[in-house]
Design an enzyme around this catalytic site. Structure first.
Site, PDB file in Angstrom:
ATOM      1  CB  CYS A  13      -0.949   0.009   1.207  1.00  0.00           C
ATOM      2  SG  CYS A  13      -0.114   0.099   2.807  1.00  0.00           S
ATOM      3  CB  CYS A  16       4.577  -0.137   1.926  1.00  0.00           C
ATOM      4  SG  CYS A  16       3.499  -1.352   2.704  1.00  0.00           S
ATOM      5  CG  ASP A 418      11.864  25.928 -35.145  1.00  0.00           C
ATOM      6  OD1 ASP A 418      11.958  27.118 -35.471  1.00  0.00           O
ATOM      7  OD2 ASP A 418      12.616  25.031 -35.566  1.00  0.00           O
ATOM      8  CG  ASP A 617      14.228  20.431 -35.618  1.00  0.00           C
ATOM      9  OD1 ASP A 617      14.095  21.664 -35.535  1.00  0.00           O
ATOM     10  OD2 ASP A 617      14.722  19.858 -36.604  1.00  0.00           O
ATOM     11  CG  ASP A 621      14.030  25.297 -31.708  1.00  0.00           C
ATOM     12  OD1 ASP A 621      13.826  26.474 -32.034  1.00  0.00           O
ATOM     13  OD2 ASP A 621      13.985  24.341 -32.510  1.00  0.00           O
TER      14      ASP A 621
END
Length: 719
Positions: A13, A16, A418, A617, A621
């Site tokens: 649970c 724990c 972009d 990419d 950026d």
């Protein structure tokens, strides 16, 4: 600092999880610990100079758990759980038969000795103290550490039932008083059954992650001193020459040094078409050699391969605690103590007020309260959905670097793209070359090609392809410098070469009147134009076209349907960006912006209270990706080193962006469903138990099924 993953067995649970994180997190030298109930994994960052791993393991074991460095639960462990349940169920048959006989008032339908209290006591003792011993062991460890868990509730309820029944067996009363032996046995049996089903469902939930780990090869053939040796993959050293037979998995990242073949890289690129590989080409561990024989030179150790990085990112997201987990954590922290108090109040209310001095009835109600309350469902509600959602995303080539990003993505209001390489294919082609009269075209292209050799921009690749087609030899360059947002600079011999946007030449004070009309004509038709200056004089221009990605229009449309505002921020010329925006039906765009300007645009939108996702990419950026609420980097699948992004897309398909948003939304919806079920289950059943409308064995059955329902609901995300 070192990071390690441990497998912790015996957690049942959220209490724990909290106990392990709280105790281990306080150890001097431990920087961070994240424990995932759904996977059983703990990710620990610690300082090796201050403590060793064995000490951390021993401290976890002192809390009552088993620890190993194995990264996945073994099937043998599930078989052991099944065996325990089957044995418990078999021994429970006589006790259940006695209960059914009493319920239906049947006379002697079972062997008479089954009714004997001592026979029932012995069977129950075997189930409770033999098969069910781990429950009491963990409950005792928790008590020693001043904590309470689900095992505490199981131990209290079964000990009360067995203790009361054993007392009546030793000292029978004059009037027949029912015993609780069958309740104690059935509680253990049903919980074991529920845990076994839950473990099977959890194994299914981890299927997508397991599919990635299954891509790791176990052995490799290495060539040493002209001899072939079969070795384990983790024994491969950088520089080793490996022999890859047709149909074999490539075990590690490397470079082809001999041979030619087709390689299936679909796990990485999403493309089903095999890729041709020959001398000098990169290959990635986990891909499959299909036809020809290859020899490759190992460039990475197994733990640093592209596939290993993918698995690490997925496991990190699955182990990370999403912010919504705090709701469950806050409730779980006080859940078990409150249930114990409610059970005590229930006992005295029935014994003193509702059914005065009817001890059996008061105990029955208290046991039902203890056993029907389930903190497991609360603990599993969030991590199980994160596990399945992030695993499904990884299967599609979408890597969430942390669980919190999976939660936050669907909350984004504005999506900024972009342009080059993101909305466009990133594979531009040269369409026009224009050289002013004082320069020769061949010399012009030699200078341009030599300069662009050192550039990583897609435009540079297109120019070099055209020059290669014309078979022009290129000289060497010196003092190459990339000028982000402007272009590049280099020296060919003593001549200074500048290649870039009109902004670059204006910045350098170089006039480009001789080509102005040609420049405007090409930009108006949607071309990207690079101006070239040699020795501070305009030499000409190169026009490049970059096609819009095939799925760009539909992806933008779908993002708008999800209620997102879509925009473009690009360093390209305004007319080019305007043409792209018009084709994609995007109303908001910013052109001719430098990397720092992208940051300012994002900050301005954020200042209005909106959350922004930036998708790009290129290295330019990175600042924008870092500034945005969510940064999404699109790659070719091999570049997983972009630390600026929060989500890595392995494929260049824009539809993956749409899928990422949908997975985020559906995962969060799934988590809320799980939390609603877990809270609703306890809110309804605990009052029913207090009112005496349920009995212990029904409580055990519903408690065992509650967490299973949470897991099964999370599994729906796989579809």
């Amino acid at each position: 600092m070192k990071q390690v993953q441990l497998q912790i067995m015996g957690m049942h649970c959220a209490a724990c999880v909290q106990r392990i994180e709280k105790r281990i997190g306080k150890i001097e030298g431990v920087n961070q610990i994240r424990v995932n109930l759904a996977t059983g994994n703990a990710t620990i960052r610690y300082f090796p100079k201050q403590l060793n791993l064995s000490y951390i393991q021993s401290r976890i074991e002192n809390l009552g758990f088993k620890v190993s460095t194995i990264q996945s639960k073994h099937r043998a462990h599930h078989h052991k759980d099944l065996l325990r349940f089957l044995l418990s169920a078999l021994l429970s048959i006589p006790l259940i038969s006695v209960m059914l006989t009493h319920l239906h008032g049947l006379e002697n339908p079972i062997p008479s000795y089954w009714l004997n209290p001592w026979f029932q006591c012995i069977l129950t003792a075997i189930i409770q103290w033999g098969i069910g011993w781990p429950f009491y062991q963990r409950a005792w460890q928790a008590l020693k550490n001043k904590h309470t868990t689900m095992d505490t509730l199981v131990a209290l309820s079964t000990l009360t039932a067995f203790g009361y029944s054993f007392f009546l067996t030793l000292f029978p009363s004059a009037t027949h008083t029912p015993l609780f032996y069958e309740s104690s046995a059935m509680i253990i049996t049903f919980i074991l059954f529920g845990k076994w089903l839950e473990a099977k469902a959890m194994f299914q939930a981890q299927r997508n992650t397991k599919q990635l780990t299954d891509l790791f090869g176990q052995e490799a053939i290495v060539i040493r001193a002209n001899q072939l040796h079969k070795i384990k993959v983790d024994q491969i050293a950088i520089g080793d020459i490996l022999l890859i037979q047709p149909g074999a998995k490539i075990p590690i990242d490397g470079i082809v040094v001999f041979g030619k073949s087709f390689v299936d890289e679909s796990f990485l690129t999403g493309e089903s078409t095999p890729v041709t590989k020959a001398g000098g080409d990169l290959v990635y561990g986990g891909s499959t050699n299909q036809y020809g024989q290859l020899r490759i030179k190992a460039t990475h150790l197994s733990q640093n391969s592209t596939l290993a990085q993918m698995v690490q990112l997925v496991e990190r997201a699955q182990t990370d605690h999403a912010p919504i987990q705090r709701i469950a954590d806050q409730i779980t922290a006080v859940f078990v103590p409150i249930i114990i108090v409610i059970a005590i109040v229930t006992f005295f209310a029935w014994y003193l007020l509702l059914q005065p001095e009817y001890l059996y009835g008061a105990i029955e109600k208290a046991i039902t309260v203890l056993i029907i309350a389930c903190p497991c469902a609360l603990g599993l509600a969030t991590p199980t959905s994160i596990l399945v959602g992030s695993g499904k995303a990884a299967q599609l080539g979408i890597l969430f670097k942390e669980g919190r990003f999976l939660e936050a993505l669907h909350q984004v209001d504005v999506i900024l793209f972009d342009k080059t390489g993101t909305l466009t294919s990133g594979k531009p082609q040269v369409s026009d070359i224009y050289v002013v009269n004082r320069f020769q075209e061949r010399d012009f292209l030699r200078c341009v090609g030599a300069t662009e050799q050192s550039s990583e921009h897609p435009m540079a690749f297109a120019i070099l392809q055209e020059i290669s087609r014309r078979k022009i030899a290129l000289p060497s360059v010196s003092r190459f410098q990339a000028l982000p947002g402007y272009g590049v600079e280099a020296y060919v011999g003593s001549r200074r070469i500048l290649i870039g946007s009109p902004r670059l030449l204006r910045k350098e004070g170089i006039t480009f009147e001789p080509i102005l009309l040609k420049l405007r004509e090409l930009e108006a038709s949607g071309h990207t134009v690079l101006l070239v200056a040699i020795q501070d004089q305009i030499a000409g221009l190169i026009a490049v076209t970059d096609e819009i990605k095939p799925d760009a229009i539909s992806s933008v449309h779908l993002l708008k349907k999800l209620g997102k505002t879509v925009g473009i921020v690009s360093g390209d010329h305004k007319k080019l960006v305007q043409a792209t925006a018009r084709m994609l039906q995007i109303d908001h765009y910013h052109a001719e912006v430098l990397p720092q300007d992208k940051v300012k645009i994002i900050q301005k939108i954020q200042s209005s209270g909106k959350r922004v996702a930036m998708i790009g990419d290129g290295i330019n950026d990175a600042p924008a990706l870092k500034t945005a609420n969510i940064g999404i980097a699109m790659g070719t699948g091999a570049n997983l080193t972009n630390r600026a992004c929060d989500i890595q897309l392995l494929h260049n398909h824009l539809f993956r962006v749409v899928q990422a948003f949908k997975i985020s939304k559906r995962t969060m919806m799934n988590i809320k469903q799980n939390l609603l079920w877990a809270l609703g289950y306890n809110a309804i059943n605990i009052p029913l138990a207090v009112l005496g409308l349920l009995n212990p064995w029904i409580g055990a059955l519903t408690m065992a099924s509650s967490s299973l329902i949470v897991v099964l609901n999370a599994l729906r995300l796989q579809k």
